[in-house]
Scaffold this active site. Structure first.
Site, PDB file in Angstrom:
ATOM      1  N   MET A  37       0.854  -1.189   0.000  1.00 54.28           N
ATOM      2  CA  MET A  37       0.000   0.000   0.000  1.00 54.28           C
ATOM      3  C   MET A  37       0.896   1.248   0.000  1.00 54.28           C
ATOM      4  SD  MET A  37      -3.457  -0.909   2.014  1.00 54.28           S
ATOM      5  CE  MET A  37      -2.906  -0.699   3.659  1.00 54.28           C
ATOM      6  N   GLY A  38       2.135   1.079  -0.460  1.00 54.28           N
ATOM      7  CA  GLY A  38       3.045   2.220  -0.540  1.00 54.28           C
ATOM      8  C   GLY A  38       3.617   2.592   0.816  1.00 54.28           C
ATOM      9  N   HIS A  44       9.572  -3.479   3.273  1.00 51.05           N
ATOM     10  CA  HIS A  44       9.090  -3.724   1.902  1.00 51.05           C
ATOM     11  C   HIS A  44      10.264  -4.016   0.968  1.00 51.05           C
ATOM     12  CE1 HIS A  44       5.690  -0.925   3.205  1.00 51.05           C
ATOM     13  NE2 HIS A  44       5.047  -1.994   2.815  1.00 51.05           N
ATOM     14  N   LYS A 157       4.888  -9.965   9.421  1.00 52.33           N
ATOM     15  CA  LYS A 157       4.372  -9.051  10.436  1.00 52.33           C
ATOM     16  C   LYS A 157       2.837  -9.096  10.443  1.00 52.33           C
ATOM     17  CE  LYS A 157       4.184  -4.443  10.461  1.00 52.33           C
ATOM     18  NZ  LYS A 157       2.842  -4.186  11.033  1.00 52.33           N
ATOM     19  N   ASP A 158       2.270  -9.226   9.231  1.00 51.23           N
ATOM     20  CA  ASP A 158       0.819  -9.377   9.130  1.00 51.23           C
ATOM     21  C   ASP A 158       0.526 -10.874   9.100  1.00 51.23           C
ATOM     22  OD1 ASP A 158      -0.057  -6.552   8.845  1.00 51.23           O
ATOM     23  OD2 ASP A 158       1.316  -6.657   7.158  1.00 51.23           O
ATOM     24  N   SER A 193       7.157  -0.712   9.898  1.00 54.13           N
ATOM     25  CA  SER A 193       5.776  -0.565   9.447  1.00 54.13           C
ATOM     26  C   SER A 193       5.610   0.831   8.859  1.00 54.13           C
ATOM     27  CB  SER A 193       4.839  -0.720  10.654  1.00 54.13           C
ATOM     28  OG  SER A 193       3.573  -0.191  10.364  1.00 54.13           O
ATOM     29  N   SER A 194       4.741   0.944   7.865  1.00 54.00           N
ATOM     30  CA  SER A 194       4.476   2.273   7.281  1.00 54.00           C
ATOM     31  C   SER A 194       3.895   3.199   8.345  1.00 54.00           C
ATOM     32  CB  SER A 194       3.486   2.161   6.124  1.00 54.00           C
ATOM     33  OG  SER A 194       3.981   1.255   5.177  1.00 54.00           O
TER      34      SER A 194
HETATM   35  O1  PAF Z   1      -0.178  -5.810   3.628  1.00 59.52           O
HETATM   36  C1  PAF Z   1      -0.579  -4.866   2.925  1.00 59.52           C
HETATM   37  O2  PAF Z   1       0.109  -3.857   2.714  1.00 59.52           O
HETATM   38  C2  PAF Z   1      -1.964  -4.948   2.307  1.00 59.52           C
HETATM   39  O3  PAF Z   1      -2.860  -5.571   3.154  1.00 59.52           O
HETATM   40  C3  PAF Z   1      -1.958  -5.615   0.913  1.00 59.52           C
HETATM   41  C4  PAF Z   1      -1.540  -7.082   0.997  1.00 59.52           C
HETATM   42  C5  PAF Z   1      -1.041  -4.854  -0.016  1.00 59.52           C
HETATM   43  C6  PAF Z   1      -3.378  -5.590   0.329  1.00 59.52           C
HETATM   44  O4  PAF Z   1      -3.851  -4.284   0.194  1.00 59.52           O
END
Ligand code: PAF
Length: 284
Positions: A37-38, A44, A157-158, A193-194
């Site tokens: 999600m940027g 990332h 992390k997620d 984390s963002s």
């Molecule tokens: O983990 C994320 O950043 C978001 O949940 C994802 C997987 C890009 C879906 O929008």
């Protein structure tokens, strides 16, 4: 489009993306995909680097998905740093940055049949963010259909998201491998984390109670049952300044609360540091 690009290429439409990937498919190139999600950070970038090493060609999507936000204020405040993100990715060769607008991801005639996630979406995050995982599954499903990668990379992390993506990947029968990537941490232990962009230096200090509590659980695991340790860990957490939303010790596949210790237990925490909601987990 040449598959030996010098630098990353920015694509905004599904049509252009499909044209670019056609060449890759004809040439039987292995395509890796990193959905984001940027607001990119080193966490990332570690996924992108891994994808870059394991594939001929990498697509990184940047799309803040409104469907997965149950809180409109959170959606509004989610950091958007597209120019900086492009700069961070620009030196990668054979990389497409797919930064679509909402119509490209959710066209009027889209084919998406929601699925029952077997209760995986009802616990932990799901309890506090109703509808969140259905939104995640929807966007990842649509992205998989557009990109049809060979491998897709998700951060641990997620943790719950990863379990749900694996479930949905099997359910829809996408012919791709889900690659789980270790959580990247600051030297202090704070998970990258963002959302950390919204934390002050003091907040970051306070937020360390999450990591300390996870380590506390790992260390004390031999002395208590999961349920007893959950109580102790909550007490420990509450010595810090964050507001706890949940702390649970669960089975890493079913996400059901653990009755006894298995090799596959994970401890998950969600808490507010001021207005910023943070999550983290550790396999214990
Ligand atoms: O983990 C994320 O950043 C978001 O949940 C994802 C997987 C890009 C879906 O929008």
């Amino acid at each position: 489009m040449s598959l030996l690009m010098q630098n990353a290429m920015l694509i905004k439409t599904a049509r252009e993306l499909s044209d670019s990937l056609k060449t890759a498919r004809i040439k039987k190139k292995i395509v890796g995909f990193v959905p984001t999600m940027g607001a990119l950070h080193n966490g990332h970038l570690s996924l992108v680097k891994r994808a870059f090493l394991e594939n001929d060609f990498v697509v990184v999507s940047i799309f803040v998905n409104p469907m997965q936000f149950n809180n409109q204020e959170d959606l509004k405040r989610y950091p958007r740093t597209l120019e900086k993100d492009i700069e961070l990715l620009s030196s990668f060769e054979n990389l497409i940055i797919f930064a679509p607008n909402i119509e490209e991801i959710y066209p009027e005639n889209e084919v998406f049949i929601p699925i029952d996630l077997g209760g995986l979406d009802k616990v932990l995050e799901g309890e506090f963010r109703p509808g969140h995982f259905q939104g995640v599954v929807h966007v990842v499903h649509n992205l998989f259909r557009l990109i049809m990668p060979n491998k897709a990379y998700f951060g641990m992390k997620d943790f719950q998201q990863l379990a749900i993506i694996k479930f949905m990947n099997k359910y829809y029968g996408f012919p791709l491998e889900i690659v789980a990537c270790e959580t990247l941490r600051e030297e202090t232990g704070l998970a990258m984390s963002s959302r950390n962009m919204r934390l002050s230096e003091n907040d970051k200090e306070d937020a360390l109670v999450i990591w300390k509590t996870l380590l506390f659980i790992k260390e004390k695991k031999g002395n208590f049952s999961p349920k007893e340790l959950q109580v102790k860990a909550i007490e420990f957490f509450k010595l810090g300044k964050l507001e706890l939303e949940y702390l649970a010790i669960v089975d890493s596949e079913t996400l059901k609360e653990a009755d006894d210790w298995k090799s596959s237990n994970v401890c998950c925490i969600a808490a507010y540091c001021g207005e910023v909601r943070l999550i983290d987990n550790l396999l214990v």
